[in-house]
Design a protein around this motif. Structure first.
Motif, PDB file in Angstrom:
ATOM      1  N   THR A 387      -1.516 -12.119  -0.939  1.00 36.49           N
ATOM      2  CA  THR A 387      -0.764 -11.507   0.059  1.00 36.49           C
ATOM      3  C   THR A 387      -1.275 -12.197   1.431  1.00 36.49           C
ATOM      4  N   GLY A 388      -0.265 -12.670   2.227  1.00 34.67           N
ATOM      5  CA  GLY A 388      -0.549 -13.221   3.546  1.00 34.67           C
ATOM      6  C   GLY A 388       0.054 -14.685   3.683  1.00 34.67           C
ATOM      7  N   HIS A 413      -0.753  -5.875  -2.632  1.00 34.58           N
ATOM      8  CA  HIS A 413      -1.839  -5.301  -2.237  1.00 34.58           C
ATOM      9  C   HIS A 413      -2.880  -6.286  -1.817  1.00 34.58           C
ATOM     10  N   GLY A 438      -6.792 -15.010   2.196  1.00 40.17           N
ATOM     11  CA  GLY A 438      -7.086 -14.782   3.716  1.00 40.17           C
ATOM     12  C   GLY A 438      -8.289 -14.065   4.012  1.00 40.17           C
ATOM     13  N   GLY A 440      -8.670 -11.459   6.001  1.00 39.95           N
ATOM     14  CA  GLY A 440      -8.348 -10.039   5.845  1.00 39.95           C
ATOM     15  C   GLY A 440      -8.292  -9.488   4.401  1.00 39.95           C
ATOM     16  N   SER A 441      -7.725 -10.147   3.675  1.00 40.13           N
ATOM     17  CA  SER A 441      -7.503  -9.658   2.068  1.00 40.13           C
ATOM     18  C   SER A 441      -8.955  -9.899   1.681  1.00 40.13           C
ATOM     19  N   LEU A 444     -11.372  -6.752   1.480  1.00 44.51           N
ATOM     20  CA  LEU A 444     -11.361  -5.571   0.564  1.00 44.51           C
ATOM     21  C   LEU A 444     -12.087  -5.289  -0.735  1.00 44.51           C
ATOM     22  N   ASN A 466      -8.477 -17.559   9.352  1.00 45.32           N
ATOM     23  CA  ASN A 466      -7.959 -17.613  10.647  1.00 45.32           C
ATOM     24  C   ASN A 466      -8.036 -16.289  11.624  1.00 45.32           C
ATOM     25  N   GLY A 468      -8.072 -13.120  11.238  1.00 44.85           N
ATOM     26  CA  GLY A 468      -7.482 -11.853  11.569  1.00 44.85           C
ATOM     27  C   GLY A 468      -6.151 -11.878  10.574  1.00 44.85           C
TER      28      GLY A 468
HETATM   29  N1  TPP Z   1      -3.458  -2.667   2.996  1.00 46.99           N
HETATM   30  C1  TPP Z   1      -3.252  -2.933   1.763  1.00 46.99           C
HETATM   31  C2  TPP Z   1      -3.936  -2.529   0.478  1.00 46.99           C
HETATM   32  N2  TPP Z   1      -2.137  -4.069   1.536  1.00 46.99           N
HETATM   33  C3  TPP Z   1      -1.583  -4.380   2.453  1.00 46.99           C
HETATM   34  N3  TPP Z   1      -0.524  -5.142   2.017  1.00 46.99           N
HETATM   35  C4  TPP Z   1      -1.683  -4.066   3.596  1.00 46.99           C
HETATM   36  C5  TPP Z   1      -2.673  -3.091   3.874  1.00 46.99           C
HETATM   37  C6  TPP Z   1      -1.000  -4.413   4.950  1.00 46.99           C
HETATM   38  N4  TPP Z   1      -1.155  -6.029   5.085  1.00 46.99           N
HETATM   39  C7  TPP Z   1      -0.313  -7.066   4.638  1.00 46.99           C
HETATM   40  S1  TPP Z   1      -0.890  -8.607   4.968  1.00 46.99           S
HETATM   41  C8  TPP Z   1      -2.230  -7.859   5.744  1.00 46.99           C
HETATM   42  C9  TPP Z   1      -2.200  -6.623   5.651  1.00 46.99           C
HETATM   43  C10 TPP Z   1      -3.283  -5.675   6.287  1.00 46.99           C
HETATM   44  C11 TPP Z   1      -3.113  -9.080   6.327  1.00 46.99           C
HETATM   45  C12 TPP Z   1      -3.630  -9.947   5.698  1.00 46.99           C
HETATM   46  O1  TPP Z   1      -4.562 -11.075   6.116  1.00 46.99           O
HETATM   47  P1  TPP Z   1      -5.234 -12.095   5.562  1.00 46.99           P
HETATM   48  O2  TPP Z   1      -5.410 -12.005   4.539  1.00 46.99           O
HETATM   49  O3  TPP Z   1      -6.223 -12.656   6.741  1.00 46.99           O
HETATM   50  O4  TPP Z   1      -3.892 -13.117   5.660  1.00 46.99           O
HETATM   51  P2  TPP Z   1      -3.297 -14.087   6.643  1.00 46.99           P
HETATM   52  O5  TPP Z   1      -4.131 -14.136   7.969  1.00 46.99           O
HETATM   53  O6  TPP Z   1      -3.446 -15.401   5.801  1.00 46.99           O
HETATM   54  O7  TPP Z   1      -2.005 -14.147   6.710  1.00 46.99           O
END
Ligand code: TPP
Length: 562
Positions: A387-388, A413, A438, A440-441, A444, A466, A468
């Motif tokens: 996701t991202g 997720h 990403g 951010g992902s 977790l 990137n 964030g």
């Molecule tokens: N918490 C969970 C468990 N799942 C989610 N989808 C979110 C929060 C909300 N969320 C969706 S995308 C995202 C968040 C916090 C950020 C993803 O960031 P990253 O992995 O760095 O991807 P990119 O920067 O490439 O878009």
């Protein structure tokens, strides 16, 4: 020795095809784990935590068809439920097995650990019922065979998760040996009259249309209907498009393949040929807010046939107990060629995306990064897109015959990809599993890389740093979308401890990325993580466009009271 409930469950798991089960031990499940371990054909994979354990099982089911996760009561199961919800959303049959208090304590005045400190032992089961298609709690050994068989059969048939609760004193109890496994795995069939009528009506509608197109959706894999879908596509010779979360379910090398149908995020002009069509023959489609770009795309009900695992919807008709694969296959016998969409597609078909190489000494751009990742994908690759912006980057990858694509778009997720890919790579060790994730992902669930190190799985992880949550920046920005940076390459290598063969690398330029990829491809004894530079705003134009429609959809004001 005495055959027990634990043996029964172990034998049934093996009989339905499970080879590896995913576990986090706890005192409520330890004896059960022993019985699973005693079974000569089962082997356990330990995970760092129960969320990862559920995701690993989910990934194993993606590659292997079905899976099991074993956790302890409450502190384990409540964490695992998040991944089980994901398995439900993604149509993956994960069997969640949870330990539970000793049956003697359930109706006593005792207070037990791993509970809320009250006499409520129902909340876990209540949650399980909402996230599975069958939830059973073993309370008497003599009921175990039928309860276990019932749950397993529902998982096999419906391709959804199920829940089996095993009290800490139950696995050891004597129990009869299982009967024939066909009682659990024998498939259902359609009601013959309904199948004939549904296909008659559908064939008539298609004959009255002029420009039918075929659309594969995410549920087609769970229904096992890909072959039947292609049979119908062959009979019609119509253009074939797929929803984003069905990418790779139909080969991108198939002669009538016309891309990912996702409005402004489409590939290969799938949206244009969709606009040209006057009738959609869907199979297993789901148009949610994300895949419909805020409810803006998708066929109207009058122009749409769709089927689910055991159900067909036609304009003005509903047929239950009609199986998707049988419907598509029988329909193929009743239609004749209708290739207007394919004739038009040959005219408008764009050239495949093919980026020119960037200057190898310059800072990496998204395009250069994707150009090089594309080079890693062969017919034996499974590409995981987290996701991202990885969703949108992943969508644009051209998949050669045999390549597979995994995405978790319904549950969405962040952090899913690393543990799910662990399960996938355990099930399919001969495939090249590649993750785009990403920063951010990754934060977790990144610790599950440890299991890839332990099991020497040559997974390649492109960590796109990137700095964030870029996808969220495009939906709605604020300070919360900036995160603490980590040294991801060093994090990867920390899992080596005294004996691992993992590699953690950094790539800031095209040249560094190229070298890192060579090292990754040569590392067969463990995972390789490549931390790739990516400017925060250097994202796909599809994400920018999609982010703004999703932002607007989220922000709709409450409707006035009716
Ligand atoms: N918490 C969970 C468990 N799942 C989610 N989808 C979110 C929060 C909300 N969320 C969706 S995308 C995202 C968040 C916090 C950020 C993803 O960031 P990253 O992995 O760095 O991807 P990119 O920067 O490439 O878009």
């Amino acid at each position: 020795t005495q055959f027990t409930v634990g043996d029964y469950l172990a034998e049934r798991l093996s009989q339905i095809g499970i080879i590896n089960h995913f576990v986090v031990p706890g005192d409520y499940n330890l004896k059960l784990l022993d019985y699973l371990e005693y079974h000569p054909k089962l082997s356990e994979i330990g995970c760092c935590n129960e969320l990862n354990c559920a995701f690993a099982a989910e990934g194993y089911a993606r590659a292997h068809g079905i899976s099991a996760a074993v956790v302890t009561y409450s502190v384990g199961a409540l964490t695992a439920f998040d991944g089980i919800g994901g398995a439900y959303a993604e149509n993956l049959p994960v069997i969640l097995i949870s330990g539970a208090p000793n049956t003697n304590d359930l109706n006593s005045s005792h207070i037990l650990h791993h509970t809320t400190g009250t006499h409520n032992f129902d909340y876990q089961m209540d949650i399980a019922k909402n996230l599975t298609v069958a939830a059973v709690a073993l309370r008497r050994a003599n009921e175990a065979p039928r309860l276990i068989d019932h749950a397993l059969r529902q998982a096999v048939l419906q391709h959804k998760p199920v829940y089996i609760e095993v009290p800490t004193n139950m696995a050891t109890q004597p129990c009869p040996k299982p009967g024939p496994i066909s009682a659990v795995i024998e498939p259902e069939t359609s009601d013959k009259a309904s199948l004939e009528q549904a296909t008659d009506v559908a064939a008539d509608l298609i004959s009255k249309s002029e420009k039918p197109i075929m659309l594969a959706g995410p549920k087609i894999r769970a229904a096992g209907a890909e072959k039947a879908f292609l049979k119908l596509a062959g009979a019609l010779d119509a253009a074939v498009v797929v929803q984003p979360n069905a990418k790779s379910f139909i080969s991108e090398e198939y002669k009538n393949y016309a891309g990912v149908y996702w409005g402004l995020c489409s590939t290969r002009a799938a949206d244009k040929i969709g606009d040209f069509a006057d009738f959609f023959i869907g199979a297993g489609t789901v148009f949610n807010d994300y895949t419909s770009n805020g409810y803006k795309i998708g066929p109207s009900a009058e122009q749409f046939i769709d089927s689910d695992y055991m159900h067909v919807s036609l304009p003005g008709y509903e047929f239950t107990r009609v199986k998707m694969d049988e419907f598509l296959s029988r329909l193929a016998d009743k239609v004749s060629k209708k290739n207007a969409t394919m004739v038009e597609y040959a005219r408008i078909k764009p050239a495949l995306l093919n980026y020119a190489p960037a200057n190898p000494k310059e800072l990496l751009t998204r395009e250069e990064l994707m150009r090089q990742i594309q080079g890693v994908i062969d017919g034996n690759t499974t590409l995981y897109a987290e996701t991202g912006d990885s969703w949108f980057n992943g969508m644009q990858m051209n998949l050669p015959e045999g390549a597979k694509f995994e995405i978790e778009m319904q549950w969405g997720h962040i952090g899913w990809s690393v543990p799910s890919a662990l399960g996938y790579a355990i099930a399919a060790p001969k495939r090249r599993t590649v993750i785009m994730v990403g920063d951010g992902s990754f934060q977790l669930t990144g610790q599950e890389l440890a299991q890839m190190v332990l099991h020497k799985l040559p997974v390649i992880i492109f960590l796109i740093n990137n700095r964030g949550y870029t996808i969220e920046i495009q939906i709605h920005d604020g300070p919360y979308n900036r995160i603490k940076n980590w040294d991801y390459a060093a994090f990867m290598e920390s899992f080596n401890a005294e004996d691992g063969k993992a590699k953690g690398l950094k790539a800031n330029t095209g040249e560094e990325l190229d070298q890192a990829i060579q090292i990754a491809l040569a590392n067969k004894e463990g995972p390789t993580l490549i931390e790739c530079y990516n400017h925060t705003d250097d994202c796909t134009k599809e994400l920018v466009a999609w982010g703004s429609v999703v932002g607007a959809t989220n922000a709709r004001a409450p409707a006035a009271d009716q």
